[in-house]
Design a protein around this motif. Sequence first.
Motif, mmCIF file in Angstrom:
data_model
loop_
_atom_site.group_PDB
_atom_site.id
_atom_site.type_symbol
_atom_site.label_atom_id
_atom_site.label_comp_id
_atom_site.label_asym_id
_atom_site.label_seq_id
_atom_site.Cartn_x
_atom_site.Cartn_y
_atom_site.Cartn_z
ATOM 1 N N GLY A 30 33.131 35.022 57.071
ATOM 2 C CA GLY A 30 31.908 35.138 57.856
ATOM 3 C C GLY A 30 30.700 34.815 57.001
ATOM 4 O O GLY A 30 30.640 33.766 56.359
ATOM 5 N N ASP A 31 29.735 35.747 56.954
ATOM 6 C CA ASP A 31 28.523 35.503 56.180
ATOM 7 C C ASP A 31 28.575 36.071 54.770
ATOM 8 O O ASP A 31 27.599 35.987 54.026
ATOM 9 N N SER A 32 29.739 36.641 54.384
ATOM 10 C CA SER A 32 29.792 37.394 53.127
ATOM 11 C C SER A 32 30.939 36.956 52.223
ATOM 12 O O SER A 32 31.873 36.270 52.645
ATOM 13 N N ILE A 33 30.849 37.378 50.981
ATOM 14 C CA ILE A 33 31.889 37.135 49.990
ATOM 15 C C ILE A 33 32.920 38.255 50.128
ATOM 16 O O ILE A 33 32.602 39.437 49.971
ATOM 17 N N ALA A 34 34.161 37.888 50.421
ATOM 18 C CA ALA A 34 35.224 38.879 50.607
ATOM 19 C C ALA A 34 35.921 39.204 49.294
ATOM 20 O O ALA A 34 36.311 40.357 49.062
ATOM 21 N N ALA A 35 36.092 38.199 48.437
ATOM 22 C CA ALA A 35 36.801 38.429 47.176
ATOM 23 C C ALA A 35 36.435 37.348 46.174
ATOM 24 O O ALA A 35 36.126 36.213 46.544
ATOM 25 N N VAL A 36 36.476 37.715 44.885
ATOM 26 C CA VAL A 36 36.221 36.785 43.783
ATOM 27 C C VAL A 36 37.216 37.116 42.676
ATOM 28 O O VAL A 36 37.409 38.293 42.330
ATOM 29 N N GLY A 37 37.851 36.095 42.111
ATOM 30 C CA GLY A 37 38.753 36.361 40.998
ATOM 31 C C GLY A 37 39.752 35.239 40.816
ATOM 32 O O GLY A 37 39.790 34.287 41.608
ATOM 33 N N PRO A 38 40.583 35.343 39.786
ATOM 34 C CA PRO A 38 41.593 34.312 39.534
ATOM 35 C C PRO A 38 42.810 34.487 40.439
ATOM 36 O O PRO A 38 43.177 35.605 40.819
ATOM 37 N N ASN A 39 43.385 33.361 40.817
ATOM 38 C CA ASN A 39 44.678 33.332 41.515
ATOM 39 C C ASN A 39 44.683 34.139 42.817
ATOM 40 O O ASN A 39 45.635 34.858 43.126
ATOM 41 N N LEU A 40 43.617 34.027 43.595
ATOM 42 C CA LEU A 40 43.592 34.672 44.892
ATOM 43 C C LEU A 40 44.433 33.872 45.888
ATOM 44 O O LEU A 40 44.669 32.670 45.710
ATOM 45 N N GLU A 41 44.850 34.531 46.948
ATOM 46 C CA GLU A 41 45.626 33.871 47.985
ATOM 47 C C GLU A 41 44.689 33.406 49.087
ATOM 48 O O GLU A 41 43.912 34.199 49.632
ATOM 49 N N ALA A 42 44.751 32.121 49.420
ATOM 50 C CA ALA A 42 43.902 31.591 50.492
ATOM 51 C C ALA A 42 44.398 32.098 51.837
ATOM 52 O O ALA A 42 45.591 31.993 52.137
ATOM 53 N N PRO A 43 43.510 32.662 52.668
ATOM 54 C CA PRO A 43 43.929 33.133 53.988
ATOM 55 C C PRO A 43 44.405 31.969 54.868
ATOM 56 O O PRO A 43 43.927 30.843 54.738
ATOM 57 N N GLU A 44 45.322 32.254 55.734
ATOM 58 C CA GLU A 44 45.822 31.233 56.642
ATOM 59 C C GLU A 44 44.695 30.730 57.536
ATOM 60 O O GLU A 44 43.913 31.509 58.083
ATOM 61 N N GLY A 45 44.557 29.420 57.638
ATOM 62 C CA GLY A 45 43.542 28.807 58.491
ATOM 63 C C GLY A 45 42.186 28.650 57.838
ATOM 64 O O GLY A 45 41.260 28.117 58.466
#
Length: 501
Positions: A30-45
């Motif tokens: 949406g309008d915000s940062i949900a997570a920051v860091g190495p090797n995160l999993e990209a959400p589907e879609g």
Amino acid sequence: MDMFIKGATILAIGGAHGFEPFTGDVHIQGDSIAAVGPNLEAPEGAKVIDGTGKLVMPGLMNSHLHTNEALFKGRYDSMPLEVWMLYAYPILAAKPLPPRLVYLRSMLVAMESLKTGVTCITDDLYESPRQEMHLLGAAVDAYDDAGIRATVSAHVVDKNFLDTIPFSREHVPQHLQEEVAKMPPVSISDYLSFVKDAHSRFHGRSGRIRFMLAPSAPQRCTPELMLAANDLAKDWGVPFHTHIVETKVQGVTGPVMYGKTLMAYMNDLGLLNPWTTIAHSIWVTDADIELMGRAGVSVAHNAISNQKLGAGTAPIRKLLQAGVHVGLGSDGISTNDTPRMFDVMHTAGLMHNVNNPDWSRWLTASEVLHACTLGGARTALIQDQIGSIEPGKRADLLILDMETVSFTPLNDIRNHLVYCENGSSIEKVIVNGEIVVEDGRLTKVDEKALLAELRAAMPEFLEYHSGVEAANAQFEPAFTEIIKRCYGHDLGFTRWASDLG
């Protein structure tokens, strides 16, 4: 739709990593940062952006500007503030502009700001001869349409202009004094009614627009108006935004008019507070700085404008050491003459070194970057929303190509941003989770058509404004003498290009 920036170099400014670049991912929801860091999993879609060879950093913050000057961009040169104001902030002959011209004027600044990495502006908006709601609305419409984040004011003066300049009654001819007296200033009740209406109309619009209180300066406003504005600013959680001691003339103003410095005068009125943001703060004493630090005020440092006007150099190292919060501003689009904050960072990183042999007190690139991001956000009281890349904050980000001339050869990224980059490496600008600039193109407005429309409107405007300039040129001989007189006034200290204390 979620956005996911994968495998980028990240300069977070805040949070666990601070000013140390690291390789990682940014998840925008949406309008915000949900997570920051190495090797995160990209959400589907999610929309995935390849960050290879890219730098992700917070959007830049312009802590102080006047977009009402945009029609004078490139028009004036070699004038001190008090002379320049005669033409850019005319005393006589001004009339309200058409709302469409105000819209185009504001859009000009918003477009250039966004394309050069400025995602948030604080617009201390003044209209000659006075602010009107439909004109303020036209400016807000431009910011909303362009997609920029903005804190906007209704800049106000409620004193006879000649009573704001020391020695003016001695030097300005009587017939001109009589002309100025024919224009009564806004009443406090009318001002309060106006700002309350503006706050209800514009504050919170689109999740990006905020409204603040902006009494022009302590010598330009009555104590009653400033105190009323201060109460509203505190209640609304917005800045009390003002100008204090930009020039030597203003440095003289306090002792001559009030028997004390303007900063001490503000302190005695109870107007130095954590929600107070002061533009300039050049001709301040050590005692002033102590008061400012104790109160936790913010300062908007306008490095380029102060040089163009010959105003002096703000003692930024002393202010920082005293606990003052510091942001960077372009100031007016006629005294800079652009809103480009990469230029301001470059200048701020250099000017405090001049004639200062103690290089341990020079500003570092990290300090400059902080002032143009998280420090700038603090001047607008939105440091909990923007200014760094941290979960929960608004997604106001820049994506820069690090395979450009500006980043080659790549050494310290922070130094490259302050001393090498000019905004040309920007690939994407994201505001509130929305891509508003992509590959140099504004995504929400037709830049070419808007610029063409503004160019077509300029001949008529300049014909009108030439008459305004002629009317106000009558004051220039008197103001020249006032400035000379003030520069001969001993304040007990100097403030030029050094910050030795």
